[in-house]
Structure formats: structure tokens, C-alpha cells
Design an enzyme around this catalytic site. Structure first.
Site, PDB file in Angstrom:
ATOM      1  N   ALA A  25       0.818  -1.208   0.000  1.00 39.72           N
ATOM      2  CA  ALA A  25       0.000   0.000   0.000  1.00 39.72           C
ATOM      3  C   ALA A  25       0.854   1.260   0.000  1.00 39.72           C
ATOM      4  O   ALA A  25       2.046   1.246   0.303  1.00 39.72           O
ATOM      5  CB  ALA A  25      -0.909  -0.003   1.237  1.00 39.72           C
ATOM      6  N   ASP A 145       1.471  12.017  21.433  1.00 35.53           N
ATOM      7  CA  ASP A 145       2.102  13.229  21.956  1.00 35.53           C
ATOM      8  C   ASP A 145       2.492  13.117  23.418  1.00 35.53           C
ATOM      9  O   ASP A 145       3.268  13.929  23.923  1.00 35.53           O
ATOM     10  CB  ASP A 145       1.167  14.421  21.779  1.00 35.53           C
ATOM     11  CG  ASP A 145       1.036  14.815  20.318  1.00 35.53           C
ATOM     12  OD1 ASP A 145       1.893  14.381  19.520  1.00 35.53           O
ATOM     13  OD2 ASP A 145       0.099  15.556  19.977  1.00 35.53           O
TER      14      ASP A 145
END
Length: 531
Positions: A25, A145
Site C-alpha cells: 500500500a 504526543d
């Protein structure tokens, strides 16, 4: 071509830029206009999307992975088909373990314990749901994060395995550097196979190297079956004995000698870290069936930060294994009854090399084999780039690359206008061969002649021959590679100066240039350029 999707929309997602390409992909950075956040979009390549059976498996496995709702498993938001493109949209994660290890070759033990605990929790959750990853490795662990480990690409390896088995193609799914012995021998896999691969991952991040490496995939797979790994503390004395023991238990040859469940591994790592792992508190959330139209799957989601798999999917290597040559090992397999298995595959007679960089497929039917190439770059003291992307420093080796042309560069830090600070070579990789490239970029210094009279010609020679011949005065100092040179000066009617040995060191902020001048004696016998 992957550019075909740029600037278009797949379902409700806008496709903005290409992040990478693997065997299965393309991966794009996209945007969700409903939630107004970035997403990652994985699009099946046309040769696979054009196969209805493979496409269905891909969508089915992506849908299965989408139901794994866990804080340490990447979130898949939609699986769909739009204008002939089969895709799924997922979290956008900008950094992975691969990038961290490029910056620092190893990570401190407290960081690794946390990573191991979080990946163990993700695996335990998936295993209880009947999903085996089959391709745990550095590339498939990303971070959000807050520094939480996120595992990507559940289910994709299974799609390749099923496709190969149903087409009677003998393959083993995974990445050779992370193969469990039973995986290398084409035997049935279960959750303990993922535990072995996690052990390899922790070994790599703790020591700076993989437990087993070799010239080709078969050599690596054989070592996983036959050889004991090095003791991690022999490579990194800062590791604790307890953490070393945990890694080595993950790497036991026989599945029954490893941790038997990911929960057990997580508990052991938590005890080392001084924390508690409560497997019973793990979430058991599921989601409704994925809408394959890809339209408005999670519209009731609260606005949230999305993250992505920048690992280029890192999904699958389907690879043929010469099991008959590995039969000398008496490893037996104990299968946990609660965990699903992949049917044992028959031995082959044709090897195929590995891919360690991205999701890919190497399918073998009878004597036909699709091979890949290996690239080795040597550039001491320099940063190495492959097709403009940083891949490490000093020395780089990658197997599983598609044959073809690549741009290899190496660069060192230097002053502006130093064209020698980066060296680039265009190489063509050949199937099943290793191509070695040696690059030697050089730092630069500056040289000027402030008190030489006009009309003087200078000649600067170095190891590479005559480097510069020009007339003084110069408009600006000359940038040259740092090194040793021979300098001569000449002017009509004057005595020649030199040859003089001149050393040009790398320029720094403290010493911006090298100042050289000489006294020339001309026709009247008086020196010129002396004042």
C-alpha cells in the site's frame, strides 16, 4: 502511480501528501474535514485492489483491527472503497520508535520498561480478541504526543497469509530479523510468537543492535532457530540483570519456555519498573461493524488529536522459508488452546530475501520467486540519506528493497558553499544481490590572499590534483575541502613563490578563514605585496 490520489478525496478524507510506500500500500497524510484533524490514509496498491479476493481480505482484516479499541493500539476510523481505491483511515502519529533510535541508538531502561509494558498490554488485549499481530518490530511501534507506545498494523499480516494459503502459495509472514523460531520454520504461530518479536524489539532498543543479523534472510532465520542470542548486558552494561533476564526469556527458542501470555510479560516488566499491571482493568470496548463505504464512521467522536503510522505501514513480509534446511533443530511447539493458529505450511525449495523497511509481499509458487535487493552504504562520520530521507549515519544496510534506481547521499556539517560536504551517487540495485556504496563527504575551510598584488596567479594543488588556478585579487575567500595543499604564486617579472605546503583545517565560527600571503620579488628587486 501514488500521485494519482493527491489533492483528491477518499470517502470524506482529503489526500494531502504521500508519506511512504510499501509492498502492499501507499500511505498518505490526509485531513478529516468533519473533525478538522489530520489522518493517515493507507491505500491498497492497484495490483492488489484489482484482486477481489485479496481486496476483501484486506478490508476484512482492517475491519477486525478497527474493532481493537485500546489506548496502545492505533485507531482505525474507516475502511472503504472509493473510485476503485481500497483504503482505510487511521490515527496520524508523527513519530515512531524507528525515528527515536535514529537519533539515539539506544533508549534508557526506564523508557524501555514503559514501552514494553504498553506494547504488552496492546498484545494481551488483541490476543484475548483472537488477533495475533505476526509482525511486531521497531517500525510498527509509534508514539502519541504523551509518549505512549502505539502498535500499528494489526491484521494486515493475516491478510497476506490467508491470500497465500488460499492460492496455495507457501509463505511465512513476518520480518526475518524478528522471526520466532517457529515462524522461521513455517510452523503454527500464536501469541507467544508476538512475545518473541517484542523481545527482539526490546533487545534492539536496549543494545543498539539486533540479536541476529546475516547476509540474507535465510541466514538470519537459521540463526533464530539454532543460535543463542548475545546477552544484552554484554552490549550495554547499564542494563539491569532483571531486564536482561526478561528479554532473554522472550527470546527462548521453544514457545513453552517464554512468557506464556502478554499479560505475564507485562506483569514482569511492571515489577521491574516498580509499577503494577492490572490486566483485569484493561478495556474491553468494541465498536459496531465498520461501514465499508467509508462514510461518516465516527461522527459522534469528540474532537481529538489524531496521530499516524509514519512507519509506512510497516505491515508485512510474506516470505518463503527453506524449512527442510532448518529441520536439524528439535524445537517443538506447544499451542495455547485459547489462541488461534495459522496452518503449518509445506516446505519450499526456493528462497526469497527479506524486506525490513515496509509492508511487502514476496510470494513463491513452485520454482518462481520474486526477489529483492540489498543496499549497503559506508560513510564514516556522515549522515546517510536514501532518496533524500535520512536513514542513519556512518554505515547503513537495508535488505528487501525493490530492484531499481536509488539516490544515495552522505553529508557532513560544514560552512556555506561547501559543495564537498555532500556526496551523492545514483545506484541501480539488482535482484538478490548486495550493492555497496562508499561515500566520503568532506568539511571545508576558506583561503584568501589579502596582500598579494593584482595580476598574481595562484595555483593550489591537493590530493585530487590541481584544485584551483586563478588570478588575484579575489572577490571573496575561496572555499576548499579541508586538507593539505601545495601553493605556488607567479606574476610576470617576478620570482615565483613556492611550492609551499599549506594546511587548510575545517573552518569554524572561531576561525572563519585561512589567511595566506607571500612576498614576491620582482624586476627591480624590491618585494611586492609586503605592505
Amino acid at each position: 502511480m501514488p500521485e494519482r490520489h493527491l489533492g483528491r478525496s477518499l470517502g470524506r478524507y482529503r489526500v494531502d501528501s504521500l508519506l511512504g510506500s510499501g509492498g502492499f500500500a501507499w500511505v498518505y497524510r490526509g485531513f478529516d474535514p468533519d473533525l478538522e484533524v489530520p489522518v493517515a490514509i493507507k491505500v491498497l496498491k492497484p495490483q492488489f485492489a484489482g484482486d477481489p479476493e485479496f481486496e476483501e481480505r484486506f478490508r476484512r482484516e482492517a475491519s477486525t483491527a478497527a474493532r481493537l479499541r485500546h489506548p496502545n493500539i492505533v485507531t482505525i476510523f474507516a475502511v472503504g472503497r472509493d473510485d476503485g481505491a481500497v483504503y482505510f483511515a487511521m490515527d496520524y502519529l508523527p513519530q515512531g520508535l524507528t525515528q527515536r533510535l535514529e537519533l539515539n541508538n539506544t533508549l534508557p531502561e526506564p523508557t524501555l520498561l514503559r514501552l514494553g509494558i504498553e506494547v504488552s498490554r496492546a498484545l494481551a488485549f488483541a490476543h484475548r480478541a483472537g488477533v495475533i499481530h505476526r509482525d511486531i518490530k521497531v517500525d510498527n511501534i509509534l508514539f502519541d504526543d504523551h509518549g505512549n507506545a502505539i502498535v500499528v498494523d494489526f491484521g494486515i499480516a493475516r491478510a497476506a497469509s490467508d491470500a497465500a494459503r488460499e492460492t496455495k502459495t507457501n509463505v511465512v509472514v513476518g520480518t526475518p530479523q524478528y522471526f520466532a523460531p517457529e515462524q522461521a520454520r513455517g510452523r503454527a504461530v500464536d501469541g507467544r510468537t508476538d512475545i518473541y518479536a517484542l523481545g527482539v524489539t526490546l533487545f534492539r532498543a536496549a543494545t543498539g543492535q539486533l540479536p541476529f543479523e546475516g547476509e540474507d534472510w535465510y541466514d538470519i532465520a537459521r540463526k533464530h532457530v539454532e543460535l543463542a542470542p548475545p546477552r544484552p548486558r554484554s552490549l550495554n552494561r547499564e542494563l539491569s540483570a532483571g531486564f536482561e533476564a526478561a528479554i532473554l526469556k522472550c527470546l527462548e527458542k521453544r514457545p513453552e519456555d517464554r512468557y506464556q501470555t502478554a499479560d505475564e510479560l507485562g506483569t514482569a516488566l511492571s515489577e521491574l519498573a516498580g509499577t503494577t499491571a492490572d490486566a483485569a482493568s484493561e478495556p474491553t470496548l468494541t465498536v459496531p461493524a465498520i461501514q465499508h463505504t467509508g462514510e461518516r464512521i465516527l461522527e459522534k467522536l469528540k474532537r481529538r488529536r489524531l496521530v499516524m503510522a509514519a512507519s509506512i505501514g510497516g505491515a508485512v513480509l510474506a516470505i518463503a522459508i527453506l524449512m527442510s534446511l532448518l529441520d536439524g533443530d528439535s524445537t517443538t511447539e506447544a499451542v495455547l488452546p485459547a489462541q488461534p493458529q495459522v496452518a503449518e505450511l509445506a516446505p519450499l525449495v526456493v528462497p526469497a530475501p527479506q524486506d525490513t523497511s515496509a509492508d511487502s509481499v514476496v510470494m513463491v509458487n513452485g520454482p518462481q520467486v520474486v526477489t529483492t535487493a540489498t543496499l549497503r552504504v559506508i560513510a564514516p562520520g556522515a549522515q546517510i540519506l536514501l532518496d533524500s530521507r535520512s536513514v542513519g549515519s556512518n554505515e547503513f544496510r537495508r535488505s528487501g528493497l525493490a530492484p531499481g534506481a536509488y539516490t544515495v547521499s552522505a553529508r557532513v556539517a560544514s560552512i556555506p558553499n561547501c559543495r564537498w560536504a555532500e556526496e551523492t551517487e545514483r545506484v541501480t540495485l539488482t535482484r538478490a544481490e548486495t550493492t555497496t556504496v562508499q561515500l566520503s563527504p568532506r568539511q571545508c575551510g576558506r583561503i584568501s590572499f589579502p596582500r598579494i598584488p593584482a595580476g598574481t596567479t595562484y595555483r593550489l594543488s591537493g590530493p585530487d590534483g590541481v584544485l584551483l588556478t586563478a588570478d588575484v585579487p579575489l572577490d571573496a575567500p575561496v572555499v576548499v575541502p579541508a586538507g593539505n595543499y601545495t601553493l605556488t604564486l607567479s606574476r610576470p617579472g617576478c620570482e615565483s613563490y613556492g611550492p609551499e605546503q599549506l594546511e587548510v583545517p575545517p573552518a569554524t565560527a572561531q576561525r572563519p578563514e585561512i589567511i595566506e600571503w607571500a612576498t614576491l620579488r620582482c624586476g627591480n628587486g624590491k618585494p611586492e605585496g609586503d605592505g
